[in-house]
Design an enzyme around this catalytic site. Structure first.
Site, PDB file in Angstrom:
ATOM      1  N   GLU A  56       2.347  -0.211   0.104  1.00 18.91           N
ATOM      2  CA  GLU A  56       2.268   0.179   1.608  1.00 18.91           C
ATOM      3  C   GLU A  56       1.279   1.327   1.642  1.00 18.91           C
ATOM      4  OE1 GLU A  56       6.009   0.947   0.804  1.00 18.91           O
ATOM      5  OE2 GLU A  56       5.727  -0.834  -0.163  1.00 18.91           O
ATOM      6  N   SER A  95      12.347   1.556  -2.890  1.00 18.93           N
ATOM      7  CA  SER A  95      10.838   1.259  -3.306  1.00 18.93           C
ATOM      8  C   SER A  95      10.466  -0.086  -3.267  1.00 18.93           C
ATOM      9  CB  SER A  95      10.866   1.519  -5.008  1.00 18.93           C
ATOM     10  OG  SER A  95       9.915   1.316  -5.638  1.00 18.93           O
ATOM     11  N   PHE A 104       5.253  -4.784  -3.449  1.00 17.77           N
ATOM     12  CA  PHE A 104       4.865  -4.614  -2.399  1.00 17.77           C
ATOM     13  C   PHE A 104       4.083  -3.276  -2.427  1.00 17.77           C
ATOM     14  CE2 PHE A 104       8.633  -6.686  -0.929  1.00 17.77           C
ATOM     15  CZ  PHE A 104       8.007  -7.808  -0.170  1.00 17.77           C
ATOM     16  N   GLU A 114       7.980   0.415  15.833  1.00 20.96           N
ATOM     17  CA  GLU A 114       9.344  -0.651  15.399  1.00 20.96           C
ATOM     18  C   GLU A 114       9.265  -1.632  16.294  1.00 20.96           C
ATOM     19  OE1 GLU A 114      12.408   1.694  12.972  1.00 20.96           O
ATOM     20  OE2 GLU A 114      12.352   2.219  15.077  1.00 20.96           O
ATOM     21  N   TYR A 165       6.681   6.301  16.661  1.00 20.01           N
ATOM     22  CA  TYR A 165       7.466   5.589  15.392  1.00 20.01           C
ATOM     23  C   TYR A 165       8.265   4.333  16.187  1.00 20.01           C
ATOM     24  CZ  TYR A 165       9.526   4.700  10.931  1.00 20.01           C
ATOM     25  OH  TYR A 165      10.018   4.112   9.840  1.00 20.01           O
TER      26      TYR A 165
END
Length: 299
Positions: free
Chosen positions: A195, A86, A193, A71, A67
């Site tokens: 995702e 959100s 958005f 990034e 992870y």
């Protein structure tokens, strides 16, 4: 006093937002709502990344490192405390590379639709590749090896985000996808958005076959539910084959930030960024050129 500007023009509204989206630090972006910001606005920047590590520690540690590497890949947002929000860029927000420091390919009309789809009122809207917006975020934050204006290390950064971490039993594709729908009325409604992330060990190959169209359809359904008209959609995804013995993390992420003082051309108000293309912004700051945005992405 209302945070909303007078309803004059869309560009004037964006200039109000950008003037109120400057943080307290000279060379680092700050997370939205971090004190003491100069105003009520924020900037959204779009990022898709995949990080990998050898599976030679334990499940938790391997997941942390993969992870962390996601990034750090592409647009650098390492060393932050990511807070999940959100998925809207609202009336007091602006999109980097679209609303301000507009990507040159968009400004020149060089980006062509992937497809046209009807929204709930029957109007056909374009679904565009996200490549310019991913490149714009990369050129704002910089990379792991060539940093420009990354978020302040250790800061609290609100992000729309979704990730998938996988330690597969056999070769598997891990993927992440991101879309933004641009609202037609930016004075009263928000951009959306979407995702998504998963892996083919879990879902099979089917989701990747028509992922762009399915994400666009989900956006149009959300627009119908909310009674919001979107005028344009940008979509992109990344996928990487992960072998057994490797942990992979796919991250779709939109940090909400305020801009550093050094990202504003000298002796100019922040609102000037609404009138500049991305390359004009780089030239105004005399920034060293970035290496090309890394490959392995669609859209």
């Amino acid at each position: 006093m209302s945070i909303y500007p007078e309803r004059t023009s869309h560009d004037l509204h964006l200039k109000h937002v950008v003037n109120n989206a400057v943080g307290p630090f000279p060379a680092n972006c700050a997370g939205y709502m971090n004190p003491p910001a100069a105003g009520w606005g924020y900037i959204a920047a779009l990022k898709l990344s995949i990080g990998t590590v050898a599976a030679d520690m334990d499940t938790g540690l391997d997941g942390i490192v993969s992870y962390d590497r996601a990034e750090c890949e592409d647009a650098y947002i390492g060393q932050i405390n990511m807070l999940t929000a959100s998925s809207f860029c609202g009336v007091n927000g602006a999109v980097w590379g679209y609303d301000l420091a507009r990507h040159d390919d968009l400004a020149a009309g060089l980006v062509k639709p992937l497809m046209m789809l009807p929204r709930h009122d029957g109007v056909e809207i374009p679904v565009m590749p996200m490549a310019p917006l991913l490149d714009a975020a990369y050129r704002l934050f910089g990379s792991r090896n060539q940093r420009r204006f990354p978020p302040l290390p250790g800061s609290m950064v609100v992000c729309a985000n979704k990730s998938r971490t996988i330690n597969p039993e056999r070769e598997t594709t891990v993927w992440c996808a991101l879309a933004i729908a641009i609202a037609q009325d930016r004075l009263t409604t928000a951009n959306l958005f979407i995702e998504d992330s998963s892996d083919t060990e879990t879902t099979g190959e089917a989701p990747l076959v028509d992922i762009d169209r399915n994400i666009a359809r989900s956006i149009l359904l959300c627009g119908a539910d909310q009674g919001v008209a979107y005028q344009q959609i940008f979509i992109g995804h990344k996928a990487l084959k992960i072998k057994k013995g490797t942990v992979g993390c796919a991250l779709a992420c939109v940090p909400y930030v305020t801009l550093p003082h050094d990202a504003i051309p000298r002796n100019m108000h922040p609102e000037v960024l609404v009138d500049l293309t991305l390359s004009q912004w780089e030239q105004a700051l005399d920034l060293d050129p970035m290496a090309p945005y890394p490959g392995n992405y669609r859209g």
